[in-house]
Design an enzyme around this catalytic site. Structure first.
Site, PDB file in Angstrom:
ATOM      1  N   ASP A   1     -17.451  19.768  48.646  1.00 41.63           N
ATOM      2  CA  ASP A   1     -16.791  18.312  48.318  1.00 41.63           C
ATOM      3  C   ASP A   1     -17.357  17.164  47.813  1.00 41.63           C
ATOM      4  O   ASP A   1     -17.425  16.153  48.055  1.00 41.63           O
ATOM      5  CB  ASP A   1     -17.296  17.927  50.071  1.00 41.63           C
TER       6      ASP A   1
ATOM      7  N   ARG B   1     -16.841  19.328  58.033  1.00 44.52           N
ATOM      8  CA  ARG B   1     -16.367  18.278  58.353  1.00 44.52           C
ATOM      9  C   ARG B   1     -15.481  17.006  57.639  1.00 44.52           C
ATOM     10  O   ARG B   1     -15.048  16.838  58.264  1.00 44.52           O
ATOM     11  CB  ARG B   1     -17.791  17.339  58.625  1.00 44.52           C
TER      12      ARG B   1
ATOM     13  N   THR C   1     -23.362  22.973  47.593  1.00 50.78           N
ATOM     14  CA  THR C   1     -22.713  22.993  48.480  1.00 50.78           C
ATOM     15  C   THR C   1     -21.410  23.900  48.809  1.00 50.78           C
ATOM     16  O   THR C   1     -20.958  23.727  48.170  1.00 50.78           O
ATOM     17  CB  THR C   1     -22.868  21.730  48.906  1.00 50.78           C
TER      18      THR C   1
ATOM     19  N   GLY D   1     -28.273  21.706  53.050  1.00 52.47           N
ATOM     20  CA  GLY D   1     -27.969  22.994  53.466  1.00 52.47           C
ATOM     21  C   GLY D   1     -27.528  23.890  51.785  1.00 52.47           C
ATOM     22  O   GLY D   1     -27.947  23.879  51.013  1.00 52.47           O
TER      23      GLY D   1
ATOM     24  N   ASP E   1     -24.068  15.552  48.377  1.00 50.04           N
ATOM     25  CA  ASP E   1     -23.960  14.662  48.404  1.00 50.04           C
ATOM     26  C   ASP E   1     -25.501  13.942  49.101  1.00 50.04           C
ATOM     27  O   ASP E   1     -25.409  12.626  48.507  1.00 50.04           O
ATOM     28  CB  ASP E   1     -23.131  13.714  48.762  1.00 50.04           C
TER      29      ASP E   1
ATOM     30  N   ARG F   1     -34.495  19.075  54.947  1.00 48.33           N
ATOM     31  CA  ARG F   1     -33.689  17.851  54.941  1.00 48.33           C
ATOM     32  C   ARG F   1     -35.109  16.308  55.264  1.00 48.33           C
ATOM     33  O   ARG F   1     -35.713  17.546  55.770  1.00 48.33           O
ATOM     34  CB  ARG F   1     -33.088  17.545  56.318  1.00 48.33           C
TER      35      ARG F   1
ATOM     36  N   ASP G   1     -19.507  23.209  51.053  1.00 53.94           N
ATOM     37  CA  ASP G   1     -18.365  22.744  51.634  1.00 53.94           C
ATOM     38  C   ASP G   1     -17.279  21.912  49.933  1.00 53.94           C
ATOM     39  O   ASP G   1     -16.268  21.917  50.899  1.00 53.94           O
ATOM     40  CB  ASP G   1     -18.672  21.131  52.075  1.00 53.94           C
TER      41      ASP G   1
HETATM   42  P1  ATP Z   1     -24.755  19.432  52.651  1.00 50.93           P
HETATM   43  O1  ATP Z   1     -23.379  18.649  51.846  1.00 50.93           O
HETATM   44  O2  ATP Z   1     -25.116  21.135  52.460  1.00 50.93           O
HETATM   45  O3  ATP Z   1     -25.526  19.045  53.728  1.00 50.93           O
HETATM   46  P2  ATP Z   1     -26.487  17.345  51.311  1.00 50.93           P
HETATM   47  O4  ATP Z   1     -27.233  17.171  50.441  1.00 50.93           O
HETATM   48  O5  ATP Z   1     -25.648  17.089  51.349  1.00 50.93           O
HETATM   49  O6  ATP Z   1     -26.414  18.918  51.124  1.00 50.93           O
HETATM   50  P3  ATP Z   1     -28.078  15.878  53.767  1.00 50.93           P
HETATM   51  O7  ATP Z   1     -28.836  16.338  54.518  1.00 50.93           O
HETATM   52  O8  ATP Z   1     -27.221  14.501  53.455  1.00 50.93           O
HETATM   53  O9  ATP Z   1     -27.667  16.944  52.503  1.00 50.93           O
HETATM   54  O10 ATP Z   1     -29.096  15.460  52.120  1.00 50.93           O
HETATM   55  C1  ATP Z   1     -30.130  15.730  52.009  1.00 50.93           C
HETATM   56  C2  ATP Z   1     -31.744  15.047  51.760  1.00 50.93           C
HETATM   57  O11 ATP Z   1     -31.166  13.718  50.451  1.00 50.93           O
HETATM   58  C3  ATP Z   1     -31.852  14.364  52.869  1.00 50.93           C
HETATM   59  O12 ATP Z   1     -32.729  14.813  53.785  1.00 50.93           O
HETATM   60  C4  ATP Z   1     -32.665  13.338  52.417  1.00 50.93           C
HETATM   61  O13 ATP Z   1     -34.048  13.075  52.073  1.00 50.93           O
HETATM   62  C5  ATP Z   1     -32.279  12.900  51.039  1.00 50.93           C
HETATM   63  N1  ATP Z   1     -30.834  11.813  51.256  1.00 50.93           N
HETATM   64  C6  ATP Z   1     -30.112  11.471  52.060  1.00 50.93           C
HETATM   65  N2  ATP Z   1     -29.283  10.915  51.744  1.00 50.93           N
HETATM   66  C7  ATP Z   1     -30.084   9.418  51.861  1.00 50.93           C
HETATM   67  C8  ATP Z   1     -30.827   8.368  50.805  1.00 50.93           C
HETATM   68  N3  ATP Z   1     -29.521   7.791  51.567  1.00 50.93           N
HETATM   69  N4  ATP Z   1     -31.628   7.759  50.954  1.00 50.93           N
HETATM   70  C9  ATP Z   1     -32.646   8.837  50.583  1.00 50.93           C
HETATM   71  N5  ATP Z   1     -32.701  10.077  50.725  1.00 50.93           N
HETATM   72  C10 ATP Z   1     -31.708  10.645  51.046  1.00 50.93           C
END
Ligand code: ATP
Length: 328
Positions: free
Chosen positions: A134, A176, A130, A15, A107, A76, A132
């Protein structure tokens, strides 16, 4: 890791959050300051897999410190979750002579970064971006302060209409797993009740508390609800429940949604992003990898990515009590 870092790439993932541009700018300018090359990867891991990579210099990032979102764009990527996708990503980094990666995200992005680094022995450093807040091991994430101020401003406006009509407003805010936005914005905007994922106050206690407030002369109310609250009802069901169980109040529901992500970053977020961006480049130049650059008690701190990914310990300290006391 022993090889000297000479070409760093940066991407934003997951995000978007206000302040990501300021972080990219700091990474690019730190590279320029230390006389190394910097590459921008567009659309997060997706762009890395598709080789959407371009060299950036100090002038490429002018006039972006004040802009929300991320000019590198975020995405994503399902493909990056597969070993084949990560293999393509690795090949593109090698093809472009890139020898270290800065990942700005949450994360999920860090989970992907850690996996990638372990599989290909490729140096990565994470910057928490992020709204959040978190992530474990940092007091603040980039974007959180701006989002908080956006939420408070929105609630202030809703309060005008709530008090003009004796209405009770349930306002859903992001969060969340973490109640940071709900709790802090709720206190800052003078909410009567705040529902967060970390605490389940129970719907009966909520009604009881609202009845009590009414008896003390309150004619309108604001209840801030984090999207991950544990009442077991979504915000609309909660609104109906409150209306059925509380007389003389018109209940309205407002979901703030994506406005919380947008807007020009606050000064705090710009400065934080600048510190963490510089810290990320210096950390890679020091030969470190698989770490996140965070901020703890105002000091830039290096935290193993594994620790950053731990379930964050409960950090609301005395805030829940402050919320209870100031809403009597
Ligand atoms: P936000 O907290 O804003 O949601 P985020 O970094 O947690 O941000 P995610 O959509 O969970 O957002 O993860 C971003 C990208 O990281 C995913 O689209 C994917 O490409 C990669 N990713 C997440 N988890 C994994 C995993 N277990 N293995 C490999 N790549 C991953």
């Amino acid at each position: 890791m022993t090889k000297k870092v000479e070409n760093i790439a940066v991407l934003t993932s997951g995000g978007d959050a206000p302040g990501m541009n300021a972080a990219i700018r700091a990474v690019v300018r730190a590279c320029s300051y230390y006389s190394i090359k910097c590459f921008g990867i567009y659309k997060g891991y997706e762009g890395l897999i598709n080789n959407e990579i371009e060299e950036l210099n100090a002038r490429s990032v002018r006039n972006i410190i004040n802009k929300g979102g991320t000019f590198l764009k975020s995405a994503r990527s399902k493909e990056f979750r597969t070993i084949e996708g990560r293999q393509k990503a690795y090949e593109n980094l090698i093809k472009n002579n890139i020898d270290a990666l800065v990942v700005i995200g949450g994360d999920g992005s860090f989970t992907g970064a850690l996996k990638f680094s372990e599989e290909f022995n490729f140096p990565v450093v994470g910057i928490p971006g992020t709204i959040d807040n978190d992530i474990n091991g940092t007091d603040y994430t980039i974007g959180y302060d701006t989002a908080l101020n956006t939420v408070v401003e929105a609630i202030d406006k809703i309060r005008d209409t709530a008090s003009s009509h004796n209405r009770l407003f349930l306002i859903e805010v992001m969060g969340r797993d973490a109640g940071d936005i709900a709790l802090n914005a709720g206190i800052g905007a003078g909410a009567e009740e705040i529902l967060i994922p970390e605490e389940n106050m129970g719907v009966e206690r909520l009604i009881e508390s609202l009845r009590k407030s009414k008896k003390t002369g309150k004619t309108s109310s604001i209840i801030v609800v984090a999207e991950g609250d544990k009442s077991g009802k979504n915000i609309f069901e909660l609104g109906e429940y409150v209306e059925e169980n509380l007389t003389n109040y018109e209940v309205r529901v407002s979901v703030l949604g994506h406005i919380q992500r947008g807007g020009s970053p606050s000064c705090y977020d710009r400065v934080l992003a600048s510190k963490l961006g510089v810290g990320a480049v210096e950390t890679l130049l020091d030969g470190k990898s698989e770490v996140m650059i965070g901020i703890v008690h105002k000091v830039v701190t290096i935290v193993p990515l594994n620790t950053a990914l731990d379930k964050r310990s409960h950090r609301h300290d005395g805030l829940i009590k402050v919320a209870d006391i100031t809403s009597v």
